[in-house]
Motif scaffolding. Sequence first.
Motif, mmCIF file in Angstrom:
data_model
loop_
_atom_site.group_PDB
_atom_site.id
_atom_site.type_symbol
_atom_site.label_atom_id
_atom_site.label_comp_id
_atom_site.label_asym_id
_atom_site.label_seq_id
_atom_site.Cartn_x
_atom_site.Cartn_y
_atom_site.Cartn_z
ATOM 1 N N ALA A 42 26.341 14.269 -29.158
ATOM 2 C CA ALA A 42 26.004 14.599 -27.769
ATOM 3 C C ALA A 42 27.272 15.033 -27.036
ATOM 4 N N THR A 43 27.082 15.673 -25.903
ATOM 5 C CA THR A 43 28.211 16.031 -25.054
ATOM 6 C C THR A 43 28.170 15.164 -23.804
ATOM 7 N N GLY A 44 29.325 14.947 -23.201
ATOM 8 C CA GLY A 44 29.388 14.138 -21.988
ATOM 9 C C GLY A 44 28.420 14.631 -20.934
ATOM 10 N N GLY A 45 27.676 13.714 -20.340
ATOM 11 C CA GLY A 45 26.701 14.051 -19.307
ATOM 12 C C GLY A 45 25.307 14.337 -19.841
ATOM 13 N N GLU A 46 25.161 14.443 -21.136
ATOM 14 C CA GLU A 46 23.865 14.749 -21.745
ATOM 15 C C GLU A 46 23.002 13.502 -21.865
ATOM 16 N N ARG A 47 21.728 13.638 -21.556
ATOM 17 C CA ARG A 47 20.760 12.561 -21.754
ATOM 18 C C ARG A 47 20.158 12.712 -23.140
ATOM 19 N N PHE A 48 19.989 11.588 -23.840
ATOM 20 C CA PHE A 48 19.368 11.620 -25.154
ATOM 21 C C PHE A 48 18.556 10.350 -25.353
ATOM 22 N N THR A 71 31.922 3.057 -22.322
ATOM 23 C CA THR A 71 32.730 4.238 -22.009
ATOM 24 C C THR A 71 32.191 5.471 -22.733
ATOM 25 N N VAL A 72 31.391 5.272 -23.779
ATOM 26 C CA VAL A 72 30.853 6.375 -24.573
ATOM 27 C C VAL A 72 29.420 6.730 -24.150
ATOM 28 N N ALA A 73 28.572 5.736 -23.917
ATOM 29 C CA ALA A 73 27.178 5.983 -23.530
ATOM 30 C C ALA A 73 26.640 4.818 -22.733
ATOM 31 N N HIS A 101 31.672 9.689 -22.116
ATOM 32 C CA HIS A 101 32.991 10.228 -22.435
ATOM 33 C C HIS A 101 33.153 10.364 -23.944
ATOM 34 N N PRO A 102 34.059 11.269 -24.377
ATOM 35 C CA PRO A 102 34.265 11.441 -25.820
ATOM 36 C C PRO A 102 34.596 10.121 -26.519
ATOM 37 N N GLY A 103 34.006 9.965 -27.691
ATOM 38 C CA GLY A 103 34.233 8.764 -28.495
ATOM 39 C C GLY A 103 33.083 8.549 -29.448
ATOM 40 N N THR A 104 33.155 7.447 -30.177
ATOM 41 C CA THR A 104 32.084 7.098 -31.115
ATOM 42 C C THR A 104 31.649 5.660 -30.866
ATOM 43 N N THR A 105 30.414 5.395 -31.144
ATOM 44 C CA THR A 105 29.877 4.044 -31.025
ATOM 45 C C THR A 105 28.642 3.947 -31.905
ATOM 46 N N GLU A 106 28.294 2.743 -32.267
ATOM 47 C CA GLU A 106 27.105 2.499 -33.074
ATOM 48 C C GLU A 106 26.045 1.858 -32.189
ATOM 49 N N ILE A 107 24.825 2.353 -32.315
ATOM 50 C CA ILE A 107 23.695 1.789 -31.581
ATOM 51 C C ILE A 107 22.704 1.281 -32.621
ATOM 52 N N ARG A 108 22.358 0.000 -32.516
ATOM 53 C CA ARG A 108 21.438 -0.615 -33.463
ATOM 54 C C ARG A 108 20.163 -1.049 -32.738
ATOM 55 N N LEU A 109 19.030 -0.633 -33.292
ATOM 56 C CA LEU A 109 17.723 -1.051 -32.791
ATOM 57 C C LEU A 109 17.107 -1.952 -33.854
ATOM 58 N N HIS A 110 16.468 -3.016 -33.409
ATOM 59 C CA HIS A 110 15.881 -3.969 -34.354
ATOM 60 C C HIS A 110 14.385 -4.089 -34.114
ATOM 61 N N ALA A 133 17.201 0.085 -37.310
ATOM 62 C CA ALA A 133 17.482 1.517 -37.343
ATOM 63 C C ALA A 133 18.869 1.646 -36.710
ATOM 64 N N ILE A 134 19.793 2.284 -37.419
ATOM 65 C CA ILE A 134 21.170 2.408 -36.934
ATOM 66 C C ILE A 134 21.429 3.861 -36.561
ATOM 67 N N PHE A 135 22.069 4.045 -35.429
ATOM 68 C CA PHE A 135 22.430 5.374 -34.945
ATOM 69 C C PHE A 135 23.941 5.393 -34.713
ATOM 70 N N GLU A 136 24.621 6.330 -35.362
ATOM 71 C CA GLU A 136 26.060 6.501 -35.171
ATOM 72 C C GLU A 136 26.262 7.668 -34.219
ATOM 73 N N LEU A 137 26.690 7.349 -32.994
ATOM 74 C CA LEU A 137 26.806 8.331 -31.914
ATOM 75 C C LEU A 137 28.235 8.844 -31.785
ATOM 76 N N THR A 138 28.362 10.163 -31.710
ATOM 77 C CA THR A 138 29.632 10.798 -31.399
ATOM 78 C C THR A 138 29.425 11.633 -30.148
ATOM 79 N N VAL A 139 30.200 11.348 -29.119
ATOM 80 C CA VAL A 139 30.155 12.131 -27.886
ATOM 81 C C VAL A 139 31.392 13.027 -27.868
#
Length: 140
Positions: A42-48, A71-73, A101-110, A133-139
């Motif tokens: 995703a890019t900064g400011g984008e909704r997803f 800081t990422v999402a 903001h630019p960066g990476t983070t992991e989002i986990r849904l259970h 379900a694991i989502f690896e996010l890069t902004v």
Amino acid sequence: MRRTALGALLALLIAGCGAGSAVSNLGTVVKGAKGATTQVSATGGERFSLAVADNPSVGDSWTLVAVPDATVASFISKEHHSQGDAPGSPGTSYFVFNAKHPGTTEIRLHDCWRCGQNKTPTTEDSKRQSGEAIFELTVK
């Protein structure tokens, strides 16, 4: 006359807010699945939205395990869209976020399958059917 116009305006504003917390803009939808890791860009400011198949009538109960790096999402809401009108109809759960903001983070849904209020599997069948379900996010 002025008081009537103000009252009408106030009534319109209140009526527009009466639908609860439903988000009308899911943004870019990324589908994931139990047991899978999905890459998200995703890019900064984008909704997803992160989407997972959901069927409450058979026991699905999806939750956000942990809020991602703020800081990422940022997390906005969880939405459920049913495929039918009957209570408990299968459908999709959407976890809506804003990329920041630019960066990476992991989002986990259970999905805690047939866990009820316990939020942890209590039977062997529930343990087998539950998962993440694991989502690896890069902004960027």
